[in-house]
Write a protein that holds these residues in place. Structure first.
Motif, PDB file in Angstrom:
ATOM      1  N   LEU A  13      23.251  -6.733  -5.315  1.00 34.99           N
ATOM      2  CA  LEU A  13      24.342  -7.337  -4.566  1.00 34.99           C
ATOM      3  C   LEU A  13      24.145  -8.840  -4.496  1.00 34.99           C
ATOM      4  CD1 LEU A  13      24.327  -4.894  -1.502  1.00 34.99           C
ATOM      5  CD2 LEU A  13      25.932  -4.807  -3.425  1.00 34.99           C
ATOM      6  N   THR A  14      25.188  -9.541  -4.050  1.00 33.86           N
ATOM      7  CA  THR A  14      25.058 -10.939  -3.679  1.00 33.86           C
ATOM      8  C   THR A  14      24.812 -11.024  -2.174  1.00 33.86           C
ATOM      9  OG1 THR A  14      27.427 -11.225  -3.261  1.00 33.86           O
ATOM     10  CG2 THR A  14      26.656 -11.572  -5.521  1.00 33.86           C
ATOM     11  N   VAL A  15      24.383 -12.203  -1.721  1.00 33.39           N
ATOM     12  CA  VAL A  15      24.158 -12.371  -0.286  1.00 33.39           C
ATOM     13  C   VAL A  15      25.461 -12.195   0.485  1.00 33.39           C
ATOM     14  CG1 VAL A  15      23.388 -13.985   1.502  1.00 33.39           C
ATOM     15  CG2 VAL A  15      22.164 -13.849  -0.668  1.00 33.39           C
ATOM     16  N   ASN A  16      26.568 -12.685  -0.074  1.00 36.71           N
ATOM     17  CA  ASN A  16      27.861 -12.521   0.596  1.00 36.71           C
ATOM     18  C   ASN A  16      28.249 -11.045   0.695  1.00 36.71           C
ATOM     19  OD1 ASN A  16      28.252 -15.239   1.077  1.00 36.71           O
ATOM     20  ND2 ASN A  16      29.322 -15.579  -0.848  1.00 36.71           N
ATOM     21  N   GLU A  17      27.992 -10.276  -0.354  1.00 35.66           N
ATOM     22  CA  GLU A  17      28.295  -8.842  -0.297  1.00 35.66           C
ATOM     23  C   GLU A  17      27.407  -8.135   0.733  1.00 35.66           C
ATOM     24  OE1 GLU A  17      29.860  -7.806  -4.814  1.00 35.66           O
ATOM     25  OE2 GLU A  17      27.710  -7.907  -4.417  1.00 35.66           O
ATOM     26  N   LEU A  18      26.130  -8.527   0.788  1.00 38.76           N
ATOM     27  CA  LEU A  18      25.236  -7.933   1.770  1.00 38.76           C
ATOM     28  C   LEU A  18      25.681  -8.289   3.184  1.00 38.76           C
ATOM     29  CD1 LEU A  18      22.671  -6.251   2.081  1.00 38.76           C
ATOM     30  CD2 LEU A  18      21.347  -8.366   2.007  1.00 38.76           C
TER      31      LEU A  18
ATOM     32  N   GLN B 149       0.825  -1.204   0.000  1.00 41.59           N
ATOM     33  CA  GLN B 149       0.000   0.000   0.000  1.00 41.59           C
ATOM     34  C   GLN B 149       0.863   1.260   0.000  1.00 41.59           C
ATOM     35  OE1 GLN B 149      -2.593  -0.363   3.372  1.00 41.59           O
ATOM     36  NE2 GLN B 149      -3.948  -1.866   2.389  1.00 41.59           N
ATOM     37  N   ARG B 150       2.004   1.208   0.637  1.00 41.49           N
ATOM     38  CA  ARG B 150       2.895   2.371   0.691  1.00 41.49           C
ATOM     39  C   ARG B 150       3.866   2.431  -0.485  1.00 41.49           C
ATOM     40  NH1 ARG B 150       4.632   2.693   7.127  1.00 41.49           N
ATOM     41  NH2 ARG B 150       2.541   3.124   7.925  1.00 41.49           N
ATOM     42  N   GLY B 151       3.822   1.424  -1.353  1.00 40.46           N
ATOM     43  CA  GLY B 151       4.714   1.414  -2.508  1.00 40.46           C
ATOM     44  C   GLY B 151       6.150   1.106  -2.161  1.00 40.46           C
ATOM     45  N   LEU B 152       6.375   0.380  -1.070  1.00 40.72           N
ATOM     46  CA  LEU B 152       7.722   0.048  -0.629  1.00 40.72           C
ATOM     47  C   LEU B 152       8.115  -1.331  -1.144  1.00 40.72           C
ATOM     48  CD1 LEU B 152       7.499   1.276   3.081  1.00 40.72           C
ATOM     49  CD2 LEU B 152       8.288   2.531   1.072  1.00 40.72           C
ATOM     50  N   PRO B 153       9.402  -1.565  -1.351  1.00 41.74           N
ATOM     51  CA  PRO B 153       9.835  -2.880  -1.860  1.00 41.74           C
ATOM     52  C   PRO B 153       9.536  -3.982  -0.861  1.00 41.74           C
ATOM     53  CG  PRO B 153      11.722  -1.527  -1.231  1.00 41.74           C
ATOM     54  CD  PRO B 153      10.533  -0.634  -1.196  1.00 41.74           C
ATOM     55  N   VAL B 154       9.147  -5.146  -1.398  1.00 43.79           N
ATOM     56  CA  VAL B 154       8.825  -6.320  -0.600  1.00 43.79           C
ATOM     57  C   VAL B 154       9.913  -7.364  -0.829  1.00 43.79           C
ATOM     58  CG1 VAL B 154       7.134  -8.148  -0.169  1.00 43.79           C
ATOM     59  CG2 VAL B 154       6.360  -5.829  -0.734  1.00 43.79           C
ATOM     60  N   PHE B 155      10.406  -7.985   0.242  1.00 42.36           N
ATOM     61  CA  PHE B 155      11.451  -8.993   0.157  1.00 42.36           C
ATOM     62  C   PHE B 155      10.895 -10.331   0.641  1.00 42.36           C
ATOM     63  CE2 PHE B 155      13.572  -4.984   1.684  1.00 42.36           C
ATOM     64  CZ  PHE B 155      14.002  -4.579   0.436  1.00 42.36           C
ATOM     65  N   THR B 156      11.334 -11.407  -0.029  1.00 42.55           N
ATOM     66  CA  THR B 156      10.950 -12.750   0.396  1.00 42.55           C
ATOM     67  C   THR B 156      12.013 -13.392   1.274  1.00 42.55           C
ATOM     68  OG1 THR B 156      11.876 -13.661  -1.659  1.00 42.55           O
ATOM     69  CG2 THR B 156       9.516 -13.097  -1.638  1.00 42.55           C
ATOM     70  N   ASP B 157      13.271 -13.161   0.978  1.00 42.52           N
ATOM     71  CA  ASP B 157      14.369 -13.664   1.800  1.00 42.52           C
ATOM     72  C   ASP B 157      15.592 -12.793   1.535  1.00 42.52           C
ATOM     73  OD1 ASP B 157      15.234 -14.455  -0.722  1.00 42.52           O
ATOM     74  OD2 ASP B 157      14.776 -16.565  -0.403  1.00 42.52           O
ATOM     75  N   ALA B 158      16.716 -13.163   2.150  1.00 49.80           N
ATOM     76  CA  ALA B 158      17.930 -12.360   2.007  1.00 49.80           C
ATOM     77  C   ALA B 158      18.435 -12.360   0.571  1.00 49.80           C
ATOM     78  CB  ALA B 158      19.018 -12.877   2.946  1.00 49.80           C
ATOM     79  N   ALA B 159      18.276 -13.479  -0.133  1.00 50.36           N
ATOM     80  CA  ALA B 159      18.725 -13.533  -1.526  1.00 50.36           C
ATOM     81  C   ALA B 159      17.929 -12.573  -2.392  1.00 50.36           C
ATOM     82  CB  ALA B 159      18.601 -14.965  -2.051  1.00 50.36           C
ATOM     83  N   ASP B 160      16.619 -12.516  -2.165  1.00 47.86           N
ATOM     84  CA  ASP B 160      15.781 -11.584  -2.920  1.00 47.86           C
ATOM     85  C   ASP B 160      16.128 -10.136  -2.576  1.00 47.86           C
ATOM     86  OD1 ASP B 160      13.547 -10.739  -4.556  1.00 47.86           O
ATOM     87  OD2 ASP B 160      12.478 -10.363  -2.688  1.00 47.86           O
ATOM     88  N   MET B 161      16.403  -9.856  -1.323  1.00 51.28           N
ATOM     89  CA  MET B 161      16.774  -8.515  -0.889  1.00 51.28           C
ATOM     90  C   MET B 161      18.085  -8.081  -1.551  1.00 51.28           C
ATOM     91  SD  MET B 161      17.281  -7.254   3.035  1.00 51.28           S
ATOM     92  CE  MET B 161      17.157  -5.526   3.486  1.00 51.28           C
ATOM     93  N   ALA B 162      19.081  -8.972  -1.530  1.00 47.71           N
ATOM     94  CA  ALA B 162      20.370  -8.653  -2.147  1.00 47.71           C
ATOM     95  C   ALA B 162      20.221  -8.469  -3.654  1.00 47.71           C
ATOM     96  CB  ALA B 162      21.374  -9.761  -1.843  1.00 47.71           C
ATOM     97  N   ARG B 163      19.394  -9.303  -4.283  1.00 48.39           N
ATOM     98  CA  ARG B 163      19.215  -9.196  -5.739  1.00 48.39           C
ATOM     99  C   ARG B 163      18.599  -7.854  -6.108  1.00 48.39           C
ATOM    100  NH1 ARG B 163      15.039  -9.556  -8.705  1.00 48.39           N
ATOM    101  NH2 ARG B 163      13.769 -10.307  -6.956  1.00 48.39           N
ATOM    102  N   GLN B 164      17.600  -7.388  -5.347  1.00 44.52           N
ATOM    103  CA  GLN B 164      16.987  -6.109  -5.656  1.00 44.52           C
ATOM    104  C   GLN B 164      17.965  -4.948  -5.474  1.00 44.52           C
ATOM    105  OE1 GLN B 164      12.948  -5.306  -4.364  1.00 44.52           O
ATOM    106  NE2 GLN B 164      12.655  -7.438  -3.742  1.00 44.52           N
ATOM    107  N   MET B 165      18.911  -5.110  -4.559  1.00 44.12           N
ATOM    108  CA  MET B 165      19.912  -4.064  -4.342  1.00 44.12           C
ATOM    109  C   MET B 165      21.087  -4.150  -5.305  1.00 44.12           C
ATOM    110  SD  MET B 165      20.234  -3.792  -0.200  1.00 44.12           S
ATOM    111  CE  MET B 165      18.852  -3.303   0.825  1.00 44.12           C
TER     112      MET B 165
END
Length: 511
Positions: free
Chosen positions: A159-164, A141-157
């Motif tokens: 980055l890799t999970v190791n870099e994050l 509703q606020r238009g904010l990014p949604v993450f499913t796990d750390a891999a998805d979060m790193a991919r949207q940024m």
């Protein structure tokens, strides 16, 4: 039994007993001596059973003898021991192989889990990393990014999970620090410590700023670090006021710690795991550098706080201060004042109050306002700087974030006259030995102040800005042009319309 069976010697008796049995020998002697009927005379004669048992024992004795003669007991025992040892070694080998396979499977599962999740990020900040359930509907509703796990979060940024993990891991002692720290002199005296993030961390913080923080609404009273807002929009509501009150929040960025930032992301709807990672990206711990055996170590000496120099810090403070702005705005309205905030500068102003007898306008009383304001600021976890509270009446120069607001938006006339004289000296003698403000780059300082004047009063600032830019183009050092290498015979001709490479931003423009 006849007398021919009569034993002649004692040895014969022993031999006879050994050949049969003692019972059988006694029975035969009784028959021979007439004390028992001969064989076959009585029905179900017990002697028959004795004789059969004797025959069985005789046969067993023969078989035992044969077995003893043909089988080596020690060899058999040795063979059995070796057999048991072989079987034991086989079982141990299979157990060892099974354990190795289990370890390999666990290691592969752990590696896969590390690629998908952030399970540990340091002491004191790793709780809740397994919680991935947030308020997804609120985030959408606020238009904010949604993450499913750390891999998805790193991919949207990007980055890799190791870099994050590398960017967010909290270390007590490390050879790596993600910020370059330096000091800048304050206008009021002292030094301000700037923590400039390294490129990879700054890229991740830019992503958080643009994709997340800039989409969170803040109170209208906030004018700092917002698109379409500036020190001019912050000063305009206080134009021609009877009284202007300026306050400053002490240690504004350092007063916002990791827990408050993490709580902000949780309030937005993010799960504990993502709120922790975002808070670690946007905060840093106070560190001390030590040199030991030719190596430099960075030792954390305090809790994590907002760094002054990170692109996310101003936006975070704007969001965190939304309730503070709302409460201060309500206090100001009840007291007849107008309230605005630019970063840590709070400004209240009020027009004059008409008296009942028609006399001159009277300024509202500032004392009750300041008491309520101090109470609200303290309740929200901030502190008022004790030396930076100013009450400016209409009879003196009133400034809001460096802009004079008595009659119209303008800059200080005395400073403007000194700046015109400064430009004249630059045009006459060049920048050698001259200084403007606290910057070591005199030409950049001149352009910066000219831009400030042009923003406040465009008519006065445009000619000053043109003169400052001309001086910068005239006196700024130019790097030596590299000697071009001879082009290969098959190289295309140079493009005459292509301009020179754009110069990189100077350090003072990064913030």
């Amino acid at each position: 039994m006849t007398d021919e069976y009569k034993p002649k010697t004692r040895q014969e008796i022993y031999d006879r007993i050994r050949a049969t049995s003692k019972d059988e020998y006694i029975l035969e002697e009784m028959v021979r001596l007439g004390f028992w009927p001969a064989r076959g005379t009585l029905p179900q004669d017990p002697t028959d059973e004795l004789r059969r048992m004797g025959q069985v024992r005789e046969e067993m004795s023969k078989l035992q003898g044969q077995l003893t003669r043909t089988v080596n007991i020690e060899a058999l025992r040795k063979e059995l021991r070796e057999k048991h040892l072989r079987e034991s070694r086989e079982r141990q080998k299979k157990t060892k192989e099974k354990r190795a396979a289990d370890r390999k499977a666990r290691a592969e599962a752990w590696t896969l889990q590390q690629r998908q999740q952030l399970l540990y990020l340091g002491e004191g900040v790793s709780h809740g990393l397994s919680d991935l359930q947030g308020d997804t509907e609120r985030l959408r509703q606020r238009g904010l990014p949604v993450f499913t796990d750390a891999a998805d979060m790193a991919r949207q940024m990007g980055l890799t999970v190791n870099e994050l993990r590398f960017l967010t891991f909290q270390r007590k002692v490390s050879k790596i620090h993600h910020y370059a720290r330096f000091s800048m002199p304050k206008k009021s005296g002292g030094e301000r410590v700037i923590s400039a993030p390294m490129p990879r961390l700054k890229k991740a913080q830019r992503w958080v700023l643009e994709r997340l923080l800039n989409r969170v609404p803040v109170n209208d009273a906030a004018h700092g670090f917002r698109e379409g807002r500036s020190i001019v929009t912050n000063a305009t509501p206080h134009l021609r006021a009877a009284v202007v009150v300026n306050l400053d929040l002490q240690d504004f960025f350092p007063s916002v710690d990791y827990r408050r930032v993490r709580g902000l992301f949780r309030a937005l709807g993010y799960a504990d795991a993502f709120a922790t990672v975002l808070a670690l990206l946007c905060t840093e711990a106070e560190v001390e550098a030590y040199d030991l055996d030719g190596e430099r170590y960075f030792v954390a000496s305090g809790p994590r706080k907002l760094p002054q120099g990170a692109p996310t810090s101003p936006a975070l403070t704007n969001v965190l201060c939304s309730r503070l702005d709302r409460r201060l705005k309500a206090v100001a309205q009840r007291s007849g004042f107008v309230y605005t905030r630019y970063a840590d500068d709070l400004t209240f102003s009020a027009q004059g109050l008409a008296l009942t007898d028609g006399g001159p306008l009277r300024a509202p009383d500032v004392g009750p306002l300041l008491r309520r304001v101090h109470h609200v600021i303290q309740a929200e976890g901030f502190r008022v700087h004790p030396k930076k509270t100013r009450v400016l009446r209409a009879s003196r120069r009133q400034e809001v974030t460096g802009i004079v607001v008595n009659r119209q938006l303008s800059v200080d006339r005395a400073t403007l006259r000194r700046f015109r004289a400064f430009l004249f000296q630059l045009e006459k003698d060049g920048p050698e030995g001259k200084r403007w403000g606290s910057s070591s780059d005199v030409l950049a300082a001149a352009v910066g102040y000219a831009n400030f004047v042009a923003m406040v009063t465009p008519d006065k600032g445009r000619p000053l800005r043109a003169r400052a830019l001309a001086l910068q183009a005239r006196w700024a050092p130019r790097p030596a042009a590299p000697v071009p290498s001879p082009a290969p015979p098959d190289a295309p001709p140079p493009d005459p319309t292509a301009g020179p490479d754009q110069p990189k931003k100077k350090w003072w423009k990064l913030f």
